[in-house]
Design a protein around this motif. Structure first.
Motif, PDB file in Angstrom:
ATOM      1  N   VAL A   1       0.874  -1.181   0.000  1.00  0.00           N
ATOM      2  CA  VAL A   1       0.000   0.000   0.000  1.00  0.00           C
ATOM      3  C   VAL A   1       0.901   1.217   0.000  1.00  0.00           C
ATOM      4  CG1 VAL A   1      -1.852   1.227   1.211  1.00  0.00           C
ATOM      5  CG2 VAL A   1      -1.696  -1.269   1.378  1.00  0.00           C
ATOM      6  N   THR A   2       0.786   2.003  -1.031  1.00  0.00           N
ATOM      7  CA  THR A   2       1.621   3.206  -1.112  1.00  0.00           C
ATOM      8  C   THR A   2       0.720   4.429  -1.195  1.00  0.00           C
ATOM      9  OG1 THR A   2       1.718   3.000  -3.521  1.00  0.00           O
ATOM     10  CG2 THR A   2       3.556   2.047  -2.269  1.00  0.00           C
TER      11      THR A   2
ATOM     12  N   LYS B   1      -3.178   5.907   4.266  1.00  0.00           N
ATOM     13  CA  LYS B   1      -2.575   4.559   4.305  1.00  0.00           C
ATOM     14  C   LYS B   1      -2.728   3.924   5.697  1.00  0.00           C
ATOM     15  CE  LYS B   1       1.661   5.671   3.263  1.00  0.00           C
ATOM     16  NZ  LYS B   1       1.583   7.141   3.184  1.00  0.00           N
TER      17      LYS B   1
ATOM     18  N   VAL C   1       2.167  -1.402   4.306  1.00  0.00           N
ATOM     19  CA  VAL C   1       2.150   0.024   3.954  1.00  0.00           C
ATOM     20  C   VAL C   1       3.593   0.484   3.863  1.00  0.00           C
ATOM     21  CG1 VAL C   1       1.673   2.316   4.891  1.00  0.00           C
ATOM     22  CG2 VAL C   1      -0.080   0.555   5.006  1.00  0.00           C
TER      23      VAL C   1
END
Lengths: 404, 230
Positions: free
Chosen positions: B36-37, B44, B197
């Protein structure tokens, strides 16, 4: 699962804070136990039954100032006047009043002779009306007869043939069976015999601080003095109304004396125990203050610990701890600190009590008081940590990711 | 196994509403390694918190293994976190007062395992991350990379189905970051689903799937685009 091991190991890494609060708890328990014991001791002392009707009784002093006052005839006249006043049940002329701090005493011996051991007894000098006036309970033997009563100058050394003793006095004379006192002969002034003809249930002496205050005798003597005391019992509920009336009555009946110090037995008791009451209030204040300071200390330490470990608590929640488990963590942590404090405090309480017993001749504290004190301090600790622990339980698990 | 349908998260403070996540539709399957960016403040961490049951969503549906978690009580969410989810945090979040053994022990105690079971799991996980010999050390006596390995051991000790990692290499130098990333890949290959993340696009490309969050909206990054970025 109580996490005991984890809590102990974590606590050991922050010994100082835990130690300080444990010491505070120990000090609290030490002082609490001894202060409560002292309060109880005084309360028990104040709660002792004087054996007399305190509610309806008052006394006054007749102070003679005129030279040549005929006590032999005036005192019986006063008593006759009092006993025939409506509302008065009975009245006596007496040398002292229970708990007044002023009175006389005799040394009683079971055997005549010079080097015989003796027992000190508070001595009331009055007549056959004393039992009725003070509403004393005669539990053995009989009251004096009017002819038993000697009326004599206060300097006279003549003694009557009979005395009445309190049960406590009888028990001192005959520890194995107090009833043996009835009919027995005791000796005063080494070899003057007195026969015990009656035993009253309870009659306290003049000095509340004397540990043998209940060891008393009644001697049938009217001891004439220029500052004699008239002790008067009224019908129930009429005491306060009759006090000024009696004062005026006696004052007008004979102008050669003044009537003063018209006082109730209740006021005398209150005055006698004023210092006890004041000391108890101070001790109670000290105990309450100490307990509050300790409670705030626990709240402070717990709050500080929780603030310091906010992210840790969030992490624990993230790892699966429920609110209850977080709360329990702090309750258990506090329990361990409190128990350590209680262990130290119990030792401290005993040590302080030993010091007090040796220094001030107090009676030793009972173990049950230490147990009750420990329980009270433990409950206090748990109550104090309840709010901070609940606050900790409300820390969101998201705190674990929001703080770096 | 993880499904979000029209999921929204709104933070309300006084008169201000902040939409942290908007209509997220996402499925994560068993064995996925999802990165997850997104820029700072894009949502995030909020996404990770919701996925990890650390906080509740405002609307929409969130199913974990088919169970709608939105209606669960706090205690049930705690139990689910303990049973199904492992966490790795950027700051490691080890408990500084406890040694490595006790740190790994924490979630196992919440799970209610007996002492023998816990001991076996702790030894096994610490050996897996190469720190069995230092189990009596305190976190402060370890390097950042080693601390993160302990955090991974702690996360894996309960055999979670999901591993949620919040910037797991954010506080590490590149060499340590590579080591931690390799460990995560190894764990994923052994069947654990990972949602990670990260700010690091290079690390994100090593995941099997990537999503990007921008202004609270989630978009899947197609594999082709990942290569272009590379």
């Amino acid at each position: 699962m109580l996490e005991l091991g984890l809590i102990v190991r974590a606590l050991l890494r922050h010994k100082m804070a835990a130690l300080i609060i444990a010491l505070q708890i120990a000090l609290t328990l030490t002082v609490l136990v001894n202060a409560v014991f002292m309060i109880q001791d005084r309360q028990a002392s104040m709660a002792r039954d004087t054996g007399v009707n305190e509610t309806d009784t008052f006394y006054l002093t007749s102070r003679v100032f005129a030279p040549g006052y005929d006590y032999q005839s005036e005192i019986p006249k006063d008593l006759d006047l009092l006993r025939h006043t409506p509302g008065i049940i009975d009245a006596v002329y007496i040398n002292s009043v229970p708990l007044s701090g002023y009175g006389g005493y005799q040394r009683l011996q079971l055997q005549p002779g010079k080097d015989q051991s003796s027992i000190i007894a508070g001595d009331y000098l009055s007549d056959d009306h004393l039992l009725n006036t003070l509403e004393l309970e005669l539990i053995a033997g009989e009251n004096f007869q009017p002819e038993d009563v000697l009326i004599q100058d206060s300097n006279s050394a003549q003694l009557p043939a009979k005395i009445i003793v309190s049960r406590a006095m009888a028990a001192q004379l005959y520890p194995d069976n107090w009833q043996r006192a009835l009919g027995s002969t005791v000796y005063v002034d080494e070899n003057v015999p007195l026969k015990i003809t009656g035993i009253v249930k309870t009659l306290q002496g003049a000095w509340h601080f004397w540990d043998q205050v209940e060891a008393t005798i009644i001697t049938p003597v009217i001891s004439l003095t220029d500052a004699g005391i008239y002790l008067i019992r009224t019908e129930p509920g009429r005491r306060d109304e009759l006090m000024p009336e009696v004062e005026a009555l006696l004052a007008h009946s004979n102008k050669n004396r003044i009537i003063r110090s018209v006082t109730t037995l209740q006021d005398t008791r209150d005055e006698s125990y004023r210092e006890h009451n004041a000391t108890n209030k101070i001790l109670l204040l000290v105990v309450v203050t100490l307990v509050l300071v300790t409670a705030f200390g626990i709240v402070g330490l717990a709050t500080f610990g929780i603030n310091r470990r906010t992210r840790q608590i969030g992490t624990r929640r993230a790892l699966g701890a429920t609110k209850g488990q977080i709360m329990r963590y702090f309750m258990v942590e506090n329990s361990l600190i409190t128990l350590a404090g209680i262990a130290l405090g119990a030792i401290g309480a005993v040590a302080l009590n030993i010091y007090l017993v040796e220094t001030f001749a107090m009676t030793p504290v009972t173990p049950d008081l230490i147990v009750y004190g420990a329980i009270a301090v433990f409950v206090l600790g748990q109550l104090a940590v309840l709010y901070p622990a609940r606050k900790a339980a409300l820390i969101s698990p998201a705190t674990a990711t929001r703080m770096v | 196994m993880l499904s979000m349908n029209n999921l929204c998260k709104v933070f309300q403070s006084a008169d201000i509403q902040t939409h942290a996540l908007r209509e997220v539709n996402l499925s994560v399957n068993e064995g996925d390694f999802l990165s997850v960016t997104g820029p700072s403040g894009s949502g995030k961490t909020t996404f990770l918190n919701i996925a990890g049951l650390l906080e509740n969503h405002s609307s929409g549906e969130f199913l974990l293994d088919g169970e709608n978690v939105g209606a669960l009580k706090d205690s049930a969410r705690s139990r689910l976190r303990n049973q199904k989810i492992g966490f790795i945090f950027q700051g490691f979040n080890l408990i500084p007062d406890l040694n490595l053994y006790d740190n790994v022990d924490v979630p196992l105690r919440y799970r209610g395992f007996n002492a023998r079971e816990r001991k076996q799991r702790i030894h096994s996980q610490l050996e897996r991350v190469g720190l069995a010999s230092r189990m009596k050390h305190l976190p402060a006596q370890l390097s950042g990379g080693q601390q993160q390995r302990v955090a991974i051991a702690r996360a894996l000790a309960t055999d979670p189905r999901f591993l949620l990692a919040d910037e797991p290499t954010g506080n590490l130098d590149s060499e340590m970051a590579q080591g931690v990333m390799s460990l995560l890949e190894e764990i994923n290959q052994q069947g654990t689903t990972i949602i990670m993340v990260t700010h690091d696009t290079e690390l994100a490309q090593r995941a099997s799937r990537s999503i990007q969050i921008k202004d609270g909206r989630v978009s899947e990054v197609p594999p082709l685009m990942k290569r272009v970025i590379a």
